[in-house]
Design a protein around this motif. Structure first.
Motif, PDB file in Angstrom:
ATOM      1  N   GLY A 225      48.106  40.793  32.138  1.00 24.15           N
ATOM      2  CA  GLY A 225      47.645  39.540  32.717  1.00 24.15           C
ATOM      3  C   GLY A 225      48.421  39.105  33.938  1.00 24.15           C
ATOM      4  N   ARG A 226      49.102  40.049  34.605  1.00 29.84           N
ATOM      5  CA  ARG A 226      49.843  39.730  35.815  1.00 29.84           C
ATOM      6  C   ARG A 226      48.944  39.896  37.043  1.00 29.84           C
ATOM      7  NH1 ARG A 226      52.669  38.400  31.516  1.00 29.84           N
ATOM      8  NH2 ARG A 226      54.799  39.240  31.380  1.00 29.84           N
ATOM      9  N   GLU A 227      49.322  39.260  38.138  1.00 30.32           N
ATOM     10  CA  GLU A 227      48.605  39.437  39.402  1.00 30.32           C
ATOM     11  C   GLU A 227      48.937  40.809  39.984  1.00 30.32           C
ATOM     12  OE1 GLU A 227      46.441  37.400  40.570  1.00 30.32           O
ATOM     13  OE2 GLU A 227      46.822  35.641  39.320  1.00 30.32           O
ATOM     14  N   VAL A 228      47.932  41.469  40.540  1.00 25.24           N
ATOM     15  CA  VAL A 228      48.148  42.763  41.191  1.00 25.24           C
ATOM     16  C   VAL A 228      47.790  42.630  42.659  1.00 25.24           C
ATOM     17  CG1 VAL A 228      47.470  45.196  41.296  1.00 25.24           C
ATOM     18  CG2 VAL A 228      47.736  44.059  39.081  1.00 25.24           C
ATOM     19  N   MET A 229      48.687  43.069  43.530  1.00 27.20           N
ATOM     20  CA  MET A 229      48.502  42.974  44.974  1.00 27.20           C
ATOM     21  C   MET A 229      48.834  44.320  45.605  1.00 27.20           C
ATOM     22  SD  MET A 229      50.400  39.288  45.546  1.00 27.20           S
ATOM     23  CE  MET A 229      50.405  38.071  44.226  1.00 27.20           C
ATOM     24  N   ALA A 230      48.374  44.525  46.820  1.00 26.51           N
ATOM     25  CA  ALA A 230      48.613  45.799  47.497  1.00 26.51           C
ATOM     26  C   ALA A 230      48.689  45.609  49.000  1.00 26.51           C
ATOM     27  CB  ALA A 230      47.513  46.798  47.146  1.00 26.51           C
ATOM     28  N   VAL A 231      49.540  46.412  49.624  1.00 25.04           N
ATOM     29  CA  VAL A 231      49.695  46.404  51.083  1.00 25.04           C
ATOM     30  C   VAL A 231      48.830  47.517  51.662  1.00 25.04           C
ATOM     31  CG1 VAL A 231      51.303  46.741  52.997  1.00 25.04           C
ATOM     32  CG2 VAL A 231      52.034  45.500  50.947  1.00 25.04           C
TER      33      VAL A 231
END
Length: 339
Positions: A225-231
């Motif tokens: 349930g964590r936020e997932v981000m990407a560059v």
């Protein structure tokens, strides 16, 4: 009581889920130690060694155990800690490939520096490449960072990052669920990744293939349930496939620290100061010449020496000085790049 937890933690095949289930059924720690033949003599040695080396051993009920980590499906029953944890700290993981490009290293370092400058703790796995760059960026900003290892905290790997682990422990923490003296195994890194994501509110992926360990961490973050981000990266680079795949699947695209802060419902930074690399100290004329010739693309030591018409030993000394001034970064294979 602690010796029972440490002893059971040393028994292969007895993981957090199985242990929790048996305890919920009413089994005692002592009876489980007897059933699984937990090596209590070795557990006592672990506790003694930890005390001698200023290493804390936390079990799940310890007040110092991170509350956010308790929320995952299979939190470690035991954590070995070198350094200090801050109760209630907000953490973000920055992870990625070991074979990072100059672009990826710069992105990881700047994001970590900016986030640490905003008071967030940066979590990663101490590996070469993106992980090390993230730790270094946080330290350069005077912030906190946590390294989660795939082996014992008393012998951090890779060995080339042992000094980095020491620096991390001075202002942050080095963590592992594995006993002292245990060397990393193939399976220990994927299991380690659930702790990296479990400690954080968000995971940011900077470069990695579609089957990389960084994507394993991202998947675990989603399950937790964590936020997932990407560059995002170059469209023709294999290292961009992982982050781009995550973005296609709905991960937050990250260009600046403001993108991260907004996603975490924190106030964005109105100035770019926190995303800038650390200020470079006063440079000599020779050092300035090196920076002009080096540029943003990696260049080998021998090529740079030929361009400057100086002996290799002289150039090595100058590059070391520039590294100490946070002006250049040495990459594997004697390549260098401007920060």
């Amino acid at each position: 009581m602690l010796r029972y937890w440490v002893g059971l933690n040393m028994v292969e095949g007895v993981g957090p889920i199985k242990l929790r289930q048996r305890l919920e059924r009413g089994d005692s720690l002592e009876s489980l130690c007897a059933e699984f033949k937990a090596p209590l003599d070795l557990a006592d040695q672990q506790i003694t060694a930890a005390e001698k080396n200023n290493i804390h051993i936390l079990q799940l009920a310890d007040p110092k155990y991170p509350e956010i980590l308790k929320q995952i499906h299979d939190p470690p029953q035991v954590l070995y800690l070198r350094g200090e944890l801050v109760k209630g700290e907000t953490a973000v993981a920055i992870v990625g490939t070991r074979r990072a490009s100059a672009y990826g290293l710069e992105c990881a370092r700047r994001l970590a520096s900016g986030l640490a400058g905003c008071g967030l703790t940066v979590v990663s796995g101490l590996a070469m490449g993106i992980d090390a760059a993230a730790h270094e960026g946080a330290l350069a900003a005077g912030g906190r960072t946590i390294a989660v290892l795939g082996g014992g905290v008393d012998a951090p790997t890779p060995y080339c990052n042992a000094n980095l682990a020491v620096e991390i422990s001075k202002s942050g923490a080095v963590l592992s669920e594995y006993p002292l003296g245990q060397k990393p195994r193939t399976w220990s890194f994927p299991r380690r990744n659930r702790i990296v994501s479990g400690l954080c509110r968000a995971v940011i992926v900077v470069e990695g293939g579609e089957k990389s360990g960084a994507l394993i961490t991202a998947r675990m973050a989603m399950e937790q349930g964590r936020e997932v981000m990407a560059v995002p990266g170059r469209i023709d680079s294999e290292l961009s496939r992982g982050p781009h795949s995550l973005i296609k699947d709905g991960a937050k695209l990250v260009e600046t620290i403001d993108d991260v802060l907004v996603e975490l419902n924190m106030s964005p930074i109105k100035t770019e100061a926190s995303t800038r690399p650390p200020a470079v100290s006063q440079l000599t004329l020779e050092e300035e010449r090196i920076l002009v010739l080096l540029g943003r693309e990696p260049k080998h030591l021998d090529v740079l020496a030929a361009d400057l018409s100086v002996p290799g030993y002289t150039l090595s000394a100058l590059l070391l000085s520039l590294e100490m001034k946070k002006a250049v970064q040495q990459l594997p294979g004697q390549y260098y790049v401007v920060l």
